[in-house]
Design a protein around this motif. Structure first.
Motif, PDB file in Angstrom:
ATOM      1  N   PHE A   7       9.931  -8.236   0.727  1.00 32.73           N
ATOM      2  CA  PHE A   7       8.623  -8.646   0.228  1.00 32.73           C
ATOM      3  C   PHE A   7       8.616 -10.165   0.005  1.00 32.73           C
ATOM      4  N   SER A   8       7.469 -10.787   0.182  1.00 33.37           N
ATOM      5  CA  SER A   8       7.313 -12.182  -0.209  1.00 33.37           C
ATOM      6  C   SER A   8       7.347 -12.274  -1.733  1.00 33.37           C
ATOM      7  N   LEU A   9       7.520 -13.475  -2.263  1.00 36.93           N
ATOM      8  CA  LEU A   9       7.546 -13.646  -3.712  1.00 36.93           C
ATOM      9  C   LEU A   9       6.227 -13.217  -4.342  1.00 36.93           C
ATOM     10  N   ASP A  10       5.115 -13.562  -3.706  1.00 31.28           N
ATOM     11  CA  ASP A  10       3.811 -13.153  -4.234  1.00 31.28           C
ATOM     12  C   ASP A  10       3.679 -11.638  -4.247  1.00 31.28           C
ATOM     13  N   ASP A  11       4.128 -10.991  -3.171  1.00 31.54           N
ATOM     14  CA  ASP A  11       4.031  -9.527  -3.115  1.00 31.54           C
ATOM     15  C   ASP A  11       5.006  -8.862  -4.084  1.00 31.54           C
ATOM     16  N   LEU A  12       6.141  -9.487  -4.330  1.00 27.92           N
ATOM     17  CA  LEU A  12       7.055  -8.943  -5.340  1.00 27.92           C
ATOM     18  C   LEU A  12       6.396  -8.952  -6.714  1.00 27.92           C
ATOM     19  N   ARG A  13       5.743 -10.068  -7.062  1.00 30.81           N
ATOM     20  CA  ARG A  13       5.065 -10.131  -8.357  1.00 30.81           C
ATOM     21  C   ARG A  13       3.953  -9.084  -8.440  1.00 30.81           C
ATOM     22  N   THR A  14       3.199  -8.937  -7.362  1.00 28.03           N
ATOM     23  CA  THR A  14       2.131  -7.931  -7.334  1.00 28.03           C
ATOM     24  C   THR A  14       2.707  -6.527  -7.442  1.00 28.03           C
ATOM     25  N   GLY A  15       3.804  -6.301  -6.734  1.00 29.39           N
ATOM     26  CA  GLY A  15       4.434  -4.986  -6.758  1.00 29.39           C
ATOM     27  C   GLY A  15       4.973  -4.626  -8.126  1.00 29.39           C
ATOM     28  N   VAL A  16       5.599  -5.574  -8.808  1.00 23.69           N
ATOM     29  CA  VAL A  16       6.111  -5.323 -10.159  1.00 23.69           C
ATOM     30  C   VAL A  16       4.964  -4.957 -11.093  1.00 23.69           C
ATOM     31  N   ALA A  17       3.865  -5.680 -10.975  1.00 22.25           N
ATOM     32  CA  ALA A  17       2.700  -5.382 -11.823  1.00 22.25           C
ATOM     33  C   ALA A  17       2.127  -4.017 -11.499  1.00 22.25           C
ATOM     34  N   GLN A  18       2.133  -3.660 -10.238  1.00 21.76           N
ATOM     35  CA  GLN A  18       1.581  -2.368  -9.824  1.00 21.76           C
ATOM     36  C   GLN A  18       2.453  -1.200 -10.313  1.00 21.76           C
ATOM     37  N   VAL A  19       3.755  -1.365 -10.224  1.00 21.78           N
ATOM     38  CA  VAL A  19       4.662  -0.309 -10.706  1.00 21.78           C
ATOM     39  C   VAL A  19       4.520  -0.145 -12.210  1.00 21.78           C
ATOM     40  N   ALA A  20       4.401  -1.242 -12.905  1.00 23.04           N
ATOM     41  CA  ALA A  20       4.096  -1.242 -14.342  1.00 23.04           C
ATOM     42  C   ALA A  20       5.034  -0.345 -15.157  1.00 23.04           C
ATOM     43  N   ASP A  49       0.807  -1.219   0.000  1.00 20.86           N
ATOM     44  CA  ASP A  49       0.000   0.000   0.000  1.00 20.86           C
ATOM     45  C   ASP A  49       0.843   1.273   0.000  1.00 20.86           C
ATOM     46  N   GLN A  50       2.170   1.133   0.158  1.00 20.05           N
ATOM     47  CA  GLN A  50       3.063   2.301   0.102  1.00 20.05           C
ATOM     48  C   GLN A  50       3.504   2.618  -1.325  1.00 20.05           C
ATOM     49  N   ILE A  51       3.299   1.693  -2.217  1.00 20.96           N
ATOM     50  CA  ILE A  51       3.855   1.853  -3.564  1.00 20.96           C
ATOM     51  C   ILE A  51       3.250   3.043  -4.294  1.00 20.96           C
ATOM     52  N   GLU A  52       1.952   3.140  -4.344  1.00 25.33           N
ATOM     53  CA  GLU A  52       1.309   4.178  -5.140  1.00 25.33           C
ATOM     54  C   GLU A  52       1.639   5.592  -4.666  1.00 25.33           C
ATOM     55  N   PRO A  53       1.551   5.876  -3.352  1.00 26.16           N
ATOM     56  CA  PRO A  53       1.906   7.224  -2.907  1.00 26.16           C
ATOM     57  C   PRO A  53       3.352   7.607  -3.234  1.00 26.16           C
ATOM     58  N   VAL A  54       4.244   6.631  -3.200  1.00 25.81           N
ATOM     59  CA  VAL A  54       5.650   6.898  -3.508  1.00 25.81           C
ATOM     60  C   VAL A  54       5.836   7.151  -5.005  1.00 25.81           C
ATOM     61  N   LEU A  55       5.226   6.314  -5.845  1.00 23.82           N
ATOM     62  CA  LEU A  55       5.333   6.501  -7.294  1.00 23.82           C
ATOM     63  C   LEU A  55       4.750   7.831  -7.741  1.00 23.82           C
ATOM     64  N   ALA A  56       3.708   8.271  -7.061  1.00 24.82           N
ATOM     65  CA  ALA A  56       3.040   9.521  -7.437  1.00 24.82           C
ATOM     66  C   ALA A  56       3.953  10.733  -7.287  1.00 24.82           C
ATOM     67  N   ALA A  57       5.033  10.578  -6.512  1.00 19.57           N
ATOM     68  CA  ALA A  57       5.977  11.685  -6.326  1.00 19.57           C
ATOM     69  C   ALA A  57       6.954  11.805  -7.489  1.00 19.57           C
ATOM     70  N   GLY A  58       6.981  10.797  -8.370  1.00 21.97           N
ATOM     71  CA  GLY A  58       7.868  10.863  -9.530  1.00 21.97           C
ATOM     72  C   GLY A  58       9.279  10.394  -9.261  1.00 21.97           C
ATOM     73  N   ILE A  59       9.420   9.363  -8.456  1.00 20.30           N
ATOM     74  CA  ILE A  59      10.751   8.858  -8.136  1.00 20.30           C
ATOM     75  C   ILE A  59      11.303   8.008  -9.276  1.00 20.30           C
ATOM     76  N   ASP A  60      12.600   7.704  -9.195  1.00 23.05           N
ATOM     77  CA  ASP A  60      13.267   6.938 -10.246  1.00 23.05           C
ATOM     78  C   ASP A  60      13.307   5.437  -9.963  1.00 23.05           C
ATOM     79  N   VAL A  61      13.531   5.085  -8.707  1.00 18.67           N
ATOM     80  CA  VAL A  61      13.696   3.685  -8.321  1.00 18.67           C
ATOM     81  C   VAL A  61      12.881   3.420  -7.061  1.00 18.67           C
ATOM     82  N   ILE A  62      12.201   2.276  -7.023  1.00 16.03           N
ATOM     83  CA  ILE A  62      11.490   1.874  -5.823  1.00 16.03           C
ATOM     84  C   ILE A  62      12.051   0.548  -5.346  1.00 16.03           C
TER      85      ILE A  62
END
Length: 288
Positions: free
Chosen positions: A222-235, A204-217
């Motif tokens: 993260f668990s493997l399942d959450d890593l896959r979800t996170g990669v998809a979310q960062v897109a 749930d921290q990913i979107e607020p951080v990406l919205a700031a326009g960062i370069d790397v997250i």
């Protein structure tokens, strides 16, 4: 990464530490006119790194010592391979032996371990990167060794990139601003050439951080399942780095989640020195 000036500075400090008033044993037991020849021999398989550092230990002890490297940094070698040849005044060769070996064994150990990690993820698009968990004073040597093993370097120091972790964010948002607003305000004060990375430990921290326009997250622990979800979310909106809980047993599965970078502190803080030896022959009357 390694300049001759930096190599000489670090190696000279090591020589001064090891023989602050000269090598008492060699001076007492070895005739000044004696000559030595030696070969750097691999006792086990590995990846070579630190050839110029090894040579500097002898050159700085006595310029009359000649070192001929038989392997280049990044070369793979087998047990019994000769990696370098040394010849010159025996006193100098014996004085420099331990310092030269210490560096090349340490650096080759890091290169060898790094190569094992790189091989585990070769079928993916992920790169293996080091961290700042290096031996104080030896960071350039150790990070050069990571590159010898096919790995990549993270930011070199606190001075060359912004990397906000949980404690930074806690302080940054203490005044009541949300994470997005606080990061945007901080980024606005930076030169446009400065990269910004932010660590998160929950989805749930990913979107607020990406919205700031960062370069790397950085997705930390993260668990493997959450890593896959996170990669998809960062897109593709930022480079995705995975960190935490990375070992040779886990790195393949982590890389297969689709992350861009896997950072591994173990490359430098847990690599063992490789078993290399210097086989020396002395000619009592042959120097100079």
């Amino acid at each position: 990464m390694l300049s001759r000036a930096h190599i000489d500075r670090v190696v000279q400090a090591a020589l001064d530490e090891d023989a602050p008033w000269g090598d008492l044993t060699s001076a007492a037991l070895i005739p000044e006119e004696a000559a030595a020849t030696a070969r750097l021999i691999a006792r086990e398989a590995g990846v070579f790194s630190g050839g110029e550092v090894f040579a500097a230990a002898f050159r700085l002890t006595d310029p009359a010592v000649d070192v001929r490297l038989r392997a280049a940094d990044g070369d793979v070698f087998a047990p019994g391979d000769a990696l370098a040849e040394v010849s010159g005044p025996a006193q100098a060769v014996l004085t420099a032996e331990r310092i030269g070996l210490n560096f090349v064994q340490r650096m080759s150990g890091i290169a060898t371990l790094t190569a094992r990690y790189v091989a585990e993820v070769a079928h993916t698009g992920a790169r293996i990167a080091d961290t700042r968990k290096t031996t104080p004073g030896l960071r350039q040597f150790e990070r050069h060794a990571v590159r010898s093993g096919g790995g990549h370097n993270h930011r070199f120091s606190l001075s060359d990139a912004v990397m906000a972790k949980d404690n930074h964010l806690a302080v940054l948002t203490a005044g009541g601003l949300g994470v997005t607003e606080a990061l945007r305000a901080a980024i606005a004060r930076l030169p446009h050439t400065t990269a910004v990375e932010v660590e998160v430990d929950r989805l749930d921290q990913i979107e607020p951080v990406l919205a700031a326009g960062i370069d790397v997250i950085m997705l930390d622990n993260f668990s493997l399942d959450d890593l896959r979800t996170g990669v998809a979310q960062v897109a593709g909106r930022a480079v995705v780095e995975a960190s935490g809980g990375v070992s040779l047993d886990t790195v393949r599965a982590i890389a297969e989640t689709g992350v861009d970078v896997v950072s591994v502190g173990a490359l430098t803080h847990s690599a063992r020195a490789l078993d290399l030896g210097l086989d020396i022959e002395i000619d009592p009357g042959g120097a100079r």
